[in-house]
Design an enzyme around this catalytic site. Structure first.
Site, PDB file in Angstrom:
ATOM      1  N   ASP A 176      -9.842   8.728   1.842  1.00  0.00           N
ATOM      2  CA  ASP A 176      -9.137   9.607   2.037  1.00  0.00           C
ATOM      3  C   ASP A 176     -10.440  10.814   2.570  1.00  0.00           C
ATOM      4  O   ASP A 176     -10.295  11.504   2.514  1.00  0.00           O
ATOM      5  CB  ASP A 176      -8.307   9.983   0.824  1.00  0.00           C
TER       6      ASP A 176
ATOM      7  N   LYS B  10       2.591   4.659   7.370  1.00  0.00           N
ATOM      8  CA  LYS B  10       0.811   3.570   7.080  1.00  0.00           C
ATOM      9  C   LYS B  10       0.733   2.385   6.686  1.00  0.00           C
ATOM     10  O   LYS B  10       0.319   2.012   7.585  1.00  0.00           O
ATOM     11  CB  LYS B  10      -0.109   4.517   5.918  1.00  0.00           C
TER      12      LYS B  10
ATOM     13  N   GLN C  46      -1.738   8.185  -2.294  1.00  0.00           N
ATOM     14  CA  GLN C  46      -0.734   9.699  -1.849  1.00  0.00           C
ATOM     15  C   GLN C  46      -0.336  10.239  -2.544  1.00  0.00           C
ATOM     16  O   GLN C  46      -0.076  10.565  -3.580  1.00  0.00           O
ATOM     17  CB  GLN C  46       0.735   8.723  -1.526  1.00  0.00           C
TER      18      GLN C  46
END
Ligand code: GUN
Length: 300
Positions: free
Chosen positions: A121, A54, A98
């Site tokens: 997200d 990422k 995460q």
């Protein structure tokens, strides 16, 4: 094999190039650089790989990448304090924590402490509610990637029968909301659905997101249907190529490809789209934060 292969690697490269073009224009016209903060707690090997990837991709499209690696036994209050700092940092437009988090941390509490406008997200309960009611929100990356590929293949999705196999909060449920918003007739099925083969046979669009290796065979597929395979399962048997294990989806690729009109492969289908959509979401969040027009084609 008759199905068209939907190449997620190539599609994701196009999305990244589009994002990079918008980022360059934001810099040139407004002196703004989108920034994405990624927080990793602990040393889970798979999470470390994702976070590294990422960060690298974020920098490649010209955005600022901020990585925060915290000790596995970080106290919840310290993680919440970091998120509060990122929420209030104007250089940070997107925040991703995460998952999975270590067991002593409450994931719901942590995710819901992120500013919803920076929740790239799309996991914050406010964004879940906005999406569920058809309002503008941040949209989870994997379903957004699936939607982009479906829109590209079909043009309009209006009136199509879509069956989403899988009911997770990360993929199945938001995918169903997005398809409904695009005027599909949507069924959410799962491993306990009665007469699952017949339910899937009614679908013009099948999204496999149940997490079971090759669970959906070709004879469940309506001829000409589009199959989007979200599953990434590692199985034994080196039938295809070398090595002791290989990756397969939730759909049995060879038999589905005989019947379907189009299909995403595993690997190289939905997978590469997830990070590309994370970058698209960060760009969208940055534009919204600065009152600028959102890029076309990169949002739901
Ligand atoms: N872990 C595995 N996939 C994801 C994802 O899409 N977002 C976050 N935050 N964690 C993950």
């Amino acid at each position: 094999m008759s199905a068209k292969i939907i190449d997620g690697k190539e599609f994701a490269a196009r999305v990244r190039a589009d994002v990079a073009k918008h980022v360059a224009k934001l810099k040139a016209d407004h002196d703004i650089t989108p920034g994405l903060a990624v927080v990793l707690v602990g040393e889970d090997p798979a999470s470390q790989v994702y976070v590294r990837s990422k960060g690298k991709t974020t920098s490649e499209v010209g955005m600022n990448s901020y990585e925060h690696r915290l000790d596995v036994d970080t106290a919840e209050k310290d993680l919440l304090a970091l998120i509060d700092k990122l929420n209030n940092d104007p250089a940070v437009h997107g925040i991703l924590v995460q998952l999975p988090l270590p067991d002593h941390l409450n994931s719901d509490l942590v995710i819901n402490s992120i500013d919803p406008a920076k929740d790239v997200d799309g996991f914050h309960i406010s964004n879940v509610g906005l999406l569920g009611t058809g309002q503008k929100s941040m949209v989870p990356c994997t379903p957004l990637g699936c939607l982009m590929m479906l829109r590209d293949h079909h043009g309009s999705l209006s009136g199509l029968n879509a069956v989403v196999v899988g009911r997770s909060n990360i993929v199945g449920k938001p995918m169903a909301s997005l398809l409904l918003k695009d005027s599909c007739t949507v069924t959410i099925a799962h491993s306990r659905t009665k007469d699952l083969p017949d339910v899937v046979r009614g679908a013009d669009i099948v999204v496999g997101a149940v997490g079971r290796a090759e669970m959906i065979p070709g004879d469940w597929i309506k001829p000409g249907a589009t199959v989007i395979d979200v599953g990434i399962n590692r199985i034994d048997a080196p039938k295809k190529g070398e090595g002791k294990t290989r990756l397969v989806g939730d759909c049995h690729f060879e038999s589905c490809a005989e019947i379907a009109g189009a299909i995403t492969p595993v690997p190289g289908g939905v997978g590469p789209m997830t990070i590309a959509c994370l970058l698209a979401n960060t760009l969208t969040a940055c534009c919204r934060a600065n009152g600028l027009e959102e890029p076309q084609g990169l949002t739901a």
